[in-house]
Design a protein around this motif. Structure first.
Motif, PDB file in Angstrom:
ATOM      1  N   GLU A  31       9.038  -3.200   3.025  1.00 44.68           N
ATOM      2  CA  GLU A  31       8.714  -3.221   1.593  1.00 44.68           C
ATOM      3  C   GLU A  31       7.756  -4.361   1.264  1.00 44.68           C
ATOM      4  N   VAL A  32       7.992  -5.524   1.873  1.00 41.89           N
ATOM      5  CA  VAL A  32       7.085  -6.658   1.667  1.00 41.89           C
ATOM      6  C   VAL A  32       5.685  -6.303   2.152  1.00 41.89           C
ATOM      7  N   ARG A  33       5.594  -5.660   3.327  1.00 38.68           N
ATOM      8  CA  ARG A  33       4.273  -5.248   3.830  1.00 38.68           C
ATOM      9  C   ARG A  33       3.597  -4.286   2.854  1.00 38.68           C
ATOM     10  N   ALA A  34       4.366  -3.338   2.315  1.00 38.44           N
ATOM     11  CA  ALA A  34       3.800  -2.367   1.369  1.00 38.44           C
ATOM     12  C   ALA A  34       3.338  -3.057   0.091  1.00 38.44           C
ATOM     13  N   ILE A  35       4.133  -3.992  -0.408  1.00 34.85           N
ATOM     14  CA  ILE A  35       3.754  -4.727  -1.632  1.00 34.85           C
ATOM     15  C   ILE A  35       2.475  -5.514  -1.401  1.00 34.85           C
ATOM     16  N   LEU A  36       2.394  -6.202  -0.273  1.00 38.83           N
ATOM     17  CA  LEU A  36       1.186  -6.983   0.026  1.00 38.83           C
ATOM     18  C   LEU A  36      -0.041  -6.084   0.156  1.00 38.83           C
ATOM     19  N   ALA A  37       0.104  -4.990   0.885  1.00 43.36           N
ATOM     20  CA  ALA A  37      -1.040  -4.078   1.071  1.00 43.36           C
ATOM     21  C   ALA A  37      -1.469  -3.480  -0.259  1.00 43.36           C
ATOM     22  N   GLU A  38      -0.508  -3.089  -1.076  1.00 47.56           N
ATOM     23  CA  GLU A  38      -0.817  -2.463  -2.372  1.00 47.56           C
ATOM     24  C   GLU A  38      -1.515  -3.439  -3.309  1.00 47.56           C
ATOM     25  N   SER A  39      -1.105  -4.691  -3.282  1.00 42.26           N
ATOM     26  CA  SER A  39      -1.672  -5.654  -4.217  1.00 42.26           C
ATOM     27  C   SER A  39      -2.973  -6.289  -3.733  1.00 42.26           C
ATOM     28  N   LEU A  40      -3.220  -6.280  -2.432  1.00 49.77           N
ATOM     29  CA  LEU A  40      -4.397  -6.969  -1.912  1.00 49.77           C
ATOM     30  C   LEU A  40      -5.531  -6.055  -1.482  1.00 49.77           C
ATOM     31  N   LYS A  41      -5.222  -4.829  -1.095  1.00 50.26           N
ATOM     32  CA  LYS A  41      -6.269  -3.908  -0.666  1.00 50.26           C
ATOM     33  C   LYS A  41      -6.746  -3.084  -1.855  1.00 50.26           C
TER      34      LYS A  41
END
Length: 84
Positions: A31-41
């Protein structure tokens, strides 16, 4: 891939993360990986034509002015580069 460690996460944030992960059927780490990818990419890359059209609209260039630019444009073919 890189490894990231996050320290001092408040308990309520960690709890909310676990709840969100469960809602999405993922581990907290996924979930942390998904949140980071969603907010940064960026969701979609910016296309140059769209960016220029938006800029033209912001500064007030209308179709008449853009046709004037077409008339004024130098249409002389470019000279090839010489490496002499």
């Amino acid at each position: 891939m890189a490894t990231l460690t996050v320290r001092n996460v408040p308990d309520e944030v960690h709890r909310a993360l676990r709840v969100r992960a469960a809602e999405h059927g993922r581990s907290a780490e996924a979930e942390v990986r998904a949140i980071l990818a969603e907010s940064l990419k960026p969701q979609e890359r910016v296309r140059m034509g769209d960016a220029l059209a938006t800029l033209g609209q912001k500064i007030g260039i209308d179709d008449g002015e853009s046709k004037l630019f077409d008339k004024l444009r130098d249409r002389t073919p470019a000279e090839p580069i010489r490496f002499e």
